[in-house]
Design an enzyme around this catalytic site. Structure first.
Site, PDB file in Angstrom:
ATOM      1  N   SER A 140      15.590  20.470  18.868  1.00  0.00           N
ATOM      2  CA  SER A 140      14.375  21.697  19.788  1.00  0.00           C
ATOM      3  C   SER A 140      12.565  21.157  19.583  1.00  0.00           C
ATOM      4  CB  SER A 140      13.972  22.971  19.643  1.00  0.00           C
ATOM      5  OG  SER A 140      13.801  22.932  17.859  1.00  0.00           O
ATOM      6  N   ILE A 141      12.186  20.423  18.920  1.00  0.00           N
ATOM      7  CA  ILE A 141      10.952  20.587  17.759  1.00  0.00           C
ATOM      8  C   ILE A 141      10.510  18.195  18.141  1.00  0.00           C
ATOM      9  CG2 ILE A 141       8.887  20.378  16.293  1.00  0.00           C
ATOM     10  CD1 ILE A 141       9.042  22.987  18.323  1.00  0.00           C
ATOM     11  N   LYS A 158      10.632  11.661  11.534  1.00  0.00           N
ATOM     12  CA  LYS A 158      11.058  12.054  12.708  1.00  0.00           C
ATOM     13  C   LYS A 158       9.456  12.779  13.410  1.00  0.00           C
ATOM     14  CE  LYS A 158      10.977  16.930  12.097  1.00  0.00           C
ATOM     15  NZ  LYS A 158      10.934  18.321  11.246  1.00  0.00           N
ATOM     16  N   ASP A 288      15.706  28.386   8.133  1.00  0.00           N
ATOM     17  CA  ASP A 288      16.388  28.387   9.112  1.00  0.00           C
ATOM     18  C   ASP A 288      17.926  27.467   8.628  1.00  0.00           C
ATOM     19  OD1 ASP A 288      17.011  27.075  11.258  1.00  0.00           O
ATOM     20  OD2 ASP A 288      15.830  25.292  11.953  1.00  0.00           O
TER      21      ASP A 288
END
Length: 443
Positions: A140-141, A158, A288
């Protein structure tokens, strides 16, 4: 972070106008699909409900595709709702949102190059012997690429999607409005605390320097724990929108579901003890519990831990609240469990006043499950429908609603998510023994 098996190149809308347009097109598409389905059913003499004409296969695909395209808060909120409220959602909506846990489109090469050049400079490729343009994971990010340094070390890089950090509040509000207006969420489900938690968590996850610091702290915390692997931060290449770390080989943790029972039980026990130590020992928790944040390294028999953007410190007060609650449960003192839950803010005292029988029955179900001297069988979910049936009258009573402390929402997501993973593995674990040991060692 989900592997990109179902993903594709799609440019991420980075401007607010572009993202708003995405939501507008989604709302229009859903409305058009609903009108067509409604007309069809009326022609057949039916009187359909709104949710029946909205949750068509075509609209399900529209919703999943658009949220996957927007990424960011839009996709994260769908993932969070599917994990936190899965048992309360209509099956059709739960299925749509669950797909988002394993789905994200990734940036086309030109957009990726633009982000990397803005963070590392135009000659960024000179820092690598090899940089794989196709991501190995997308979420999502951001999306993750594998790269090799001149000295031969493999890295996981990332890269944050452009515009994601600036659109958090508006994205969350837009998705929430869409879900509420369409009637896709049951009226008794109050998602406001979830929205606030989603915004807070997303702001932290979008800060890659903060995540790098948490990655390092977690690695230090688990130093000497051979059952876990935590990647090492590559500080020189980490920026506000790029997180560089050592690449750690591994397969999806869910693949263990087909492995022998003994192995599944051992891995689940290690994950449960990790949660207990995060809560009562280090008081530093990765909150998470997305399954993709755990990988299994078969050649070493170790668990790879990933994605530390949602890592946060647990206050002494919250830790103590959980200690009192669990100790009461271990003593099988149901009234003490109720008192501890109310004192900690988990339960509204009005709920006990207005629904005393239902509240006590719900506590009894949980304590009975946890008090058995047998290993807890996470694959046996027979008690879940009974709990749902017991608590739904309380959930429908707005005077009984209560918002737990925000910090508790994060901790509870980790606890619940770990239980879901153990259920996926069909594990049987001596939870009482593990928790007792950690409580004793950290008293």
């Amino acid at each position: 972070m989900a592997e990109d098996k179902t993903s594709r190149h799609r440019s991420v809308p980075s401007s607010r106008i572009g993202r708003l347009g995405g939501f507008t097109r989604l709302a229009g598409g859903l409305a058009g699909g609903a009108l067509s389905e409604g007309a069809r059913r009326l022609a057949n003499g039916e009187r359909p409900r709104l949710d029946q004409i909205l949750l068509t296969p075509g609209n399900a695909k529209r919703l999943t595709d658009r949220l996957a395209h927007l990424r960011g808060a839009a996709m994260k909120l769908g993932q969070m709702i599917s994990m936190d409220a899965g048992d309360l959602l209509p099956p059709e909506l739960a299925d749509i949102l669950a797909r988002l846990r394993d789905r994200a489109d990734f940036m086309p090469p030109r957009q990726l190059d633009k982000v990397l050049a803005s963070e590392w400079g135009k000659d960024w490729r000179k820092q690598f012997r090899r940089f794989e343009p196709r991501p190995i994971a997308a979420a999502s990010i951001g999306q993750v690429h594998r790269a090799m340094l001149p000295d031969g070390r493999l890295l996981a890089i990332k890269v944050q999607y452009p515009g994601v950090a600036q659109s958090i509040d508006s994205d969350v509000d837009n998705v929430a409005s869409l879900l509420k207006l369409t009637g896709l969420l049951p009226p008794e489900l109050d998602i406001d605390p979830l929205l606030a938690a989603a915004k807070e968590q997303l702001r932290e996850e979008a800060d890659y320097r903060r995540e790098g610091a948490m990655l390092t702290r977690f690695g230090e915390m688990l130093a000497g724990r051979e059952e876990f692997i935590v990647p090492e931060l590559e500080t020189a290449l980490t920026t506000d929108r790029i997180l560089a770390m050592s690449y750690e080989e591994g397969s999806p943790i869910e693949d263990l579901a087909s492995q022998p029972q003994e192995l599944r039980d051992r891995v689940a026990a290690e994950l449960i003890e990790l949660v207990a130590r995060e809560l009562f020992d280090s008081r530093l928790m990765q909150t998470d519990p997305n399954f993709a944040n755990y990988r299994w390294q078969a050649k070493t028999g170790r668990i790879v831990l990933l994605d530390f953007g949602a890592t946060r410190e647990v206050s002494p007060g919250i830790s103590q609240d959980y200690r009192r609650l669990i100790e009461a449960g271990l003593e099988e003192d149901r009234e003490k469990v109720m008192e501890a839950a109310i004192a900690a803010g988990f339960i509204n005292p009005r709920a006990l006043e207005r629904h005393p029988d239902a509240m006590r029955h719900a506590v009894d179900i949980v304590v009975t499950q946890m008090s058995s001297e047998d290993k807890l069988d996470f694959g046996d979910r027979a008690f879940v429908p009974e709990i749902r049936e017991t608590v739904m009258p309380i959930a429908r009573d707005r005077e009984s609603w209560h918002l737990p402390p925000a910090e508790t929402l994060f901790v509870q997501r980790k606890v619940s998510g770990t239980a879901l993973l153990c259920a996926r593995l069909g594990a049987r674990v001596d939870v009482r023994g593990i928790v007792r040991k950690v409580l004793t060692e950290t008293a």
